[in-house]
Design a protein around this motif. Structure first.
Motif, PDB file in Angstrom:
ATOM      1  N   ASP A  66       0.807  -1.221   0.000  1.00 14.79           N
ATOM      2  CA  ASP A  66       0.000   0.000   0.000  1.00 14.79           C
ATOM      3  C   ASP A  66       0.841   1.273   0.000  1.00 14.79           C
ATOM      4  N   LYS A  67       2.079   1.195   0.471  1.00 11.28           N
ATOM      5  CA  LYS A  67       2.962   2.361   0.461  1.00 11.28           C
ATOM      6  C   LYS A  67       3.776   2.474  -0.827  1.00 11.28           C
ATOM      7  N   GLY A  68       3.844   1.390  -1.584  1.00 10.14           N
ATOM      8  CA  GLY A  68       4.590   1.406  -2.833  1.00 10.14           C
ATOM      9  C   GLY A  68       6.085   1.261  -2.678  1.00 10.14           C
ATOM     10  N   ASP A  69       6.558   0.973  -1.448  1.00  8.58           N
ATOM     11  CA  ASP A  69       8.004   0.876  -1.228  1.00  8.58           C
ATOM     12  C   ASP A  69       8.518  -0.562  -1.245  1.00  8.58           C
ATOM     13  N   ILE A  70       7.611  -1.544  -1.285  1.00 11.99           N
ATOM     14  CA  ILE A  70       8.004  -2.954  -1.432  1.00 11.99           C
ATOM     15  C   ILE A  70       7.246  -3.506  -2.639  1.00 11.99           C
ATOM     16  N   TYR A  71       7.960  -4.108  -3.554  1.00 11.28           N
ATOM     17  CA  TYR A  71       7.312  -4.511  -4.799  1.00 11.28           C
ATOM     18  C   TYR A  71       8.040  -5.685  -5.459  1.00 11.28           C
ATOM     19  N   THR A  72       7.351  -6.300  -6.388  1.00  8.68           N
ATOM     20  CA  THR A  72       7.913  -7.339  -7.267  1.00  8.68           C
ATOM     21  C   THR A  72       7.377  -7.074  -8.663  1.00  8.68           C
ATOM     22  N   TRP A  73       8.245  -7.132  -9.664  1.00 10.36           N
ATOM     23  CA  TRP A  73       7.767  -6.980 -11.033  1.00 10.36           C
ATOM     24  C   TRP A  73       8.648  -7.786 -11.981  1.00 10.36           C
ATOM     25  N   PHE A  74       8.079  -8.160 -13.114  1.00 11.96           N
ATOM     26  CA  PHE A  74       8.851  -8.797 -14.172  1.00 11.96           C
ATOM     27  C   PHE A  74       8.121  -8.599 -15.492  1.00 11.96           C
ATOM     28  N   SER A  75       8.859  -8.704 -16.569  1.00 13.02           N
ATOM     29  CA  SER A  75       8.268  -8.496 -17.890  1.00 13.02           C
ATOM     30  C   SER A  75       7.484  -9.731 -18.318  1.00 13.02           C
ATOM     31  N   TRP A  76       6.517  -9.526 -19.205  1.00 13.91           N
ATOM     32  CA  TRP A  76       5.697 -10.627 -19.708  1.00 13.91           C
ATOM     33  C   TRP A  76       6.553 -11.702 -20.375  1.00 13.91           C
ATOM     34  N   SER A  77       7.628 -11.265 -21.027  1.00 15.97           N
ATOM     35  CA  SER A  77       8.451 -12.203 -21.803  1.00 15.97           C
ATOM     36  C   SER A  77       9.223 -13.184 -20.939  1.00 15.97           C
ATOM     37  N   THR A  78       9.243 -12.980 -19.606  1.00 20.28           N
ATOM     38  CA  THR A  78       9.965 -13.918 -18.731  1.00 20.28           C
ATOM     39  C   THR A  78       9.040 -14.954 -18.092  1.00 20.28           C
ATOM     40  N   ILE A  79       7.732 -14.830 -18.297  1.00 22.85           N
ATOM     41  CA  ILE A  79       6.785 -15.768 -17.672  1.00 22.85           C
ATOM     42  C   ILE A  79       6.899 -17.148 -18.329  1.00 22.85           C
ATOM     43  N   ASN A  80       7.176 -18.161 -17.522  1.00 22.24           N
ATOM     44  CA  ASN A  80       7.276 -19.515 -18.074  1.00 22.24           C
ATOM     45  C   ASN A  80       6.475 -20.554 -17.276  1.00 22.24           C
ATOM     46  N   ASP A  81       5.724 -20.078 -16.280  1.00 14.95           N
ATOM     47  CA  ASP A  81       4.942 -21.037 -15.493  1.00 14.95           C
ATOM     48  C   ASP A  81       3.707 -20.352 -14.917  1.00 14.95           C
ATOM     49  N   LEU A  82       2.586 -21.008 -15.059  1.00 16.37           N
ATOM     50  CA  LEU A  82       1.321 -20.569 -14.458  1.00 16.37           C
ATOM     51  C   LEU A  82       0.732 -21.777 -13.766  1.00 16.37           C
ATOM     52  N   ARG A  83       0.492 -21.666 -12.478  1.00 16.92           N
ATOM     53  CA  ARG A  83      -0.091 -22.823 -11.810  1.00 16.92           C
ATOM     54  C   ARG A  83      -1.045 -22.405 -10.714  1.00 16.92           C
ATOM     55  N   ILE A  84      -1.835 -23.375 -10.288  1.00 21.76           N
ATOM     56  CA  ILE A  84      -2.943 -23.095  -9.386  1.00 21.76           C
ATOM     57  C   ILE A  84      -2.769 -23.845  -8.078  1.00 21.76           C
ATOM     58  N   ASN A  85      -3.526 -23.399  -7.078  1.00 19.59           N
ATOM     59  CA  ASN A  85      -3.540 -24.071  -5.785  1.00 19.59           C
ATOM     60  C   ASN A  85      -4.935 -23.901  -5.188  1.00 19.59           C
ATOM     61  N   ASP A  86      -5.609 -24.998  -4.948  1.00 16.73           N
ATOM     62  CA  ASP A  86      -6.966 -24.969  -4.402  1.00 16.73           C
ATOM     63  C   ASP A  86      -7.012 -25.484  -2.970  1.00 16.73           C
ATOM     64  N   ASP A  87      -5.849 -25.539  -2.298  1.00 16.83           N
ATOM     65  CA  ASP A  87      -5.805 -26.109  -0.953  1.00 16.83           C
ATOM     66  C   ASP A  87      -6.544 -25.264   0.084  1.00 16.83           C
ATOM     67  N   GLU A  88      -6.585 -23.950  -0.119  1.00 18.74           N
ATOM     68  CA  GLU A  88      -7.247 -23.061   0.835  1.00 18.74           C
ATOM     69  C   GLU A  88      -8.661 -22.753   0.349  1.00 18.74           C
ATOM     70  N   ALA A  89      -9.647 -23.108   1.139  1.00 19.83           N
ATOM     71  CA  ALA A  89     -11.044 -22.884   0.760  1.00 19.83           C
ATOM     72  C   ALA A  89     -11.319 -21.398   0.551  1.00 19.83           C
ATOM     73  N   GLY A  90     -11.995 -21.087  -0.549  1.00 20.48           N
ATOM     74  CA  GLY A  90     -12.342 -19.706  -0.838  1.00 20.48           C
ATOM     75  C   GLY A  90     -11.222 -18.878  -1.420  1.00 20.48           C
ATOM     76  N   LYS A  91     -10.042 -19.490  -1.586  1.00 22.69           N
ATOM     77  CA  LYS A  91      -8.900 -18.770  -2.150  1.00 22.69           C
ATOM     78  C   LYS A  91      -8.349 -19.582  -3.311  1.00 22.69           C
ATOM     79  N   ASN A  92      -8.903 -19.364  -4.466  1.00 23.42           N
ATOM     80  CA  ASN A  92      -8.457 -20.074  -5.661  1.00 23.42           C
ATOM     81  C   ASN A  92      -7.229 -19.334  -6.198  1.00 23.42           C
ATOM     82  N   ILE A  93      -6.069 -19.875  -5.876  1.00 22.33           N
ATOM     83  CA  ILE A  93      -4.820 -19.135  -6.067  1.00 22.33           C
ATOM     84  C   ILE A  93      -4.205 -19.405  -7.439  1.00 22.33           C
TER      85      ILE A  93
END
Length: 260
Positions: A66-93
């Motif tokens: 919320d303060k904008g001083d801690i962040y993570t970013w990367f370019s679209w061209s570096t994405i090589n994995d998309l995966r899911i996790n349904d272990d937590e109810a109500g949080k489809n990750i």
């Protein structure tokens, strides 16, 4: 005649570029609209919080607190994995994982969705934009195809490995596995060819953790070299299979469980 051909080629290239831009912008608009239905964005450095913000541009995807001083970013061209996790109810990750390694782990951004349907559609949209922006093929469960495939697969799953705190690291190559803790000088190494057994067992049913032990050789004093760590249940079986694949491909003489 040459002028006509050149003009035609130029027109086709211009048309293709316009179609590409429209496809990209439409996809980004869709993602920016649907991301408002996601919640509690997080990453390796940005803890889960309702005030976190997700930013999507043609160049990159970024999360910040919320303060904008801690962040993570990367370019679209570096994405090589998309995966899911349904272990937590109500949080489809959904985990959006980059192939960029920082401090021994791939950068990633996690998003919670209220429904699996929206999570899965969002994942397809992210994959589409990553391809449009020149990203590599996604990592699939083909770790048994070659040593390099197994190493790539295991490295992308580095965010699922832990022990005690978030500083555990596994440096996995085609010939060995090295366990260490971030900024520590001590480490353990086992060559894949020396692996005798790879064990996995439930460690915590409630939190759905599995303990994995890689059993190495025994020295002259009878001491057994062991590398131990923990992974989440939803990845445990495939993780062990990938480890076994590397050991076997390196000629390891694994213990036969049904020998006696």
């Amino acid at each position: 005649m040459n002028k006509i051909v050149k003009t035609l080629v130029f027109s086709l290239l211009l048309c293709f570029q316009q179609l590409f831009s429209q496809g990209l912008q439409e996809s980004l608009d869709w993602i920016n609209s649907k991301r408002l239905e996601g919640f509690d964005y997080f990453s390796g450095s940005v803890a889960v919080a309702s005030g976190n913000r997700l930013q999507v541009t043609p160049e990159k995807i970024r999360i910040e607190n919320d303060k904008g001083d801690i962040y993570t970013w990367f370019s679209w061209s570096t994405i090589n994995d998309l995966r899911i996790n349904d272990d937590e109810a109500g949080k489809n990750i959904l985990y959006i994982v980059s192939n960029y390694i920082h401090e021994g782990l791939p950068l990633y951004i996690g998003i919670h969705f209220k429904t699996k349907e929206l999570r899965d559609r969002f994942s397809k949209a992210v994959q589409h934009v990553a391809k449009l922006q020149g990203g590599p093929d996604l990592i699939y469960d083909n770790y048994d195809a070659s040593k390099s495939n197994a190493v790539t697969w295991l490295k992308s799953r580095g965010i699922d490995v832990f022990e005690g705190d978030n500083k555990l690291r596994l440096d996995i190559t085609e010939s060995q596995i090295k366990k260490y803790f971030l900024k520590a000088t001590d480490f353990d190494i086992i060559q894949w060819k020396d692996v005798k057994e790879i064990k996995s067992e439930v460690y915590d049913k409630n939190k759905k953790y599995y303990r994995i032990q890689i059993i190495g050789p025994t020295d002259d004093k009878g001491n057994i070299k062991i590398i131990k760590f923990y992974v989440f249940q939803n990845i445990a079986s495939k993780y062990v299979n990938a480890l076994n694949s590397l050991a076997v491909k390196n000629g390891a003489s694994l213990v036969k469980d049904n020998l006696f």
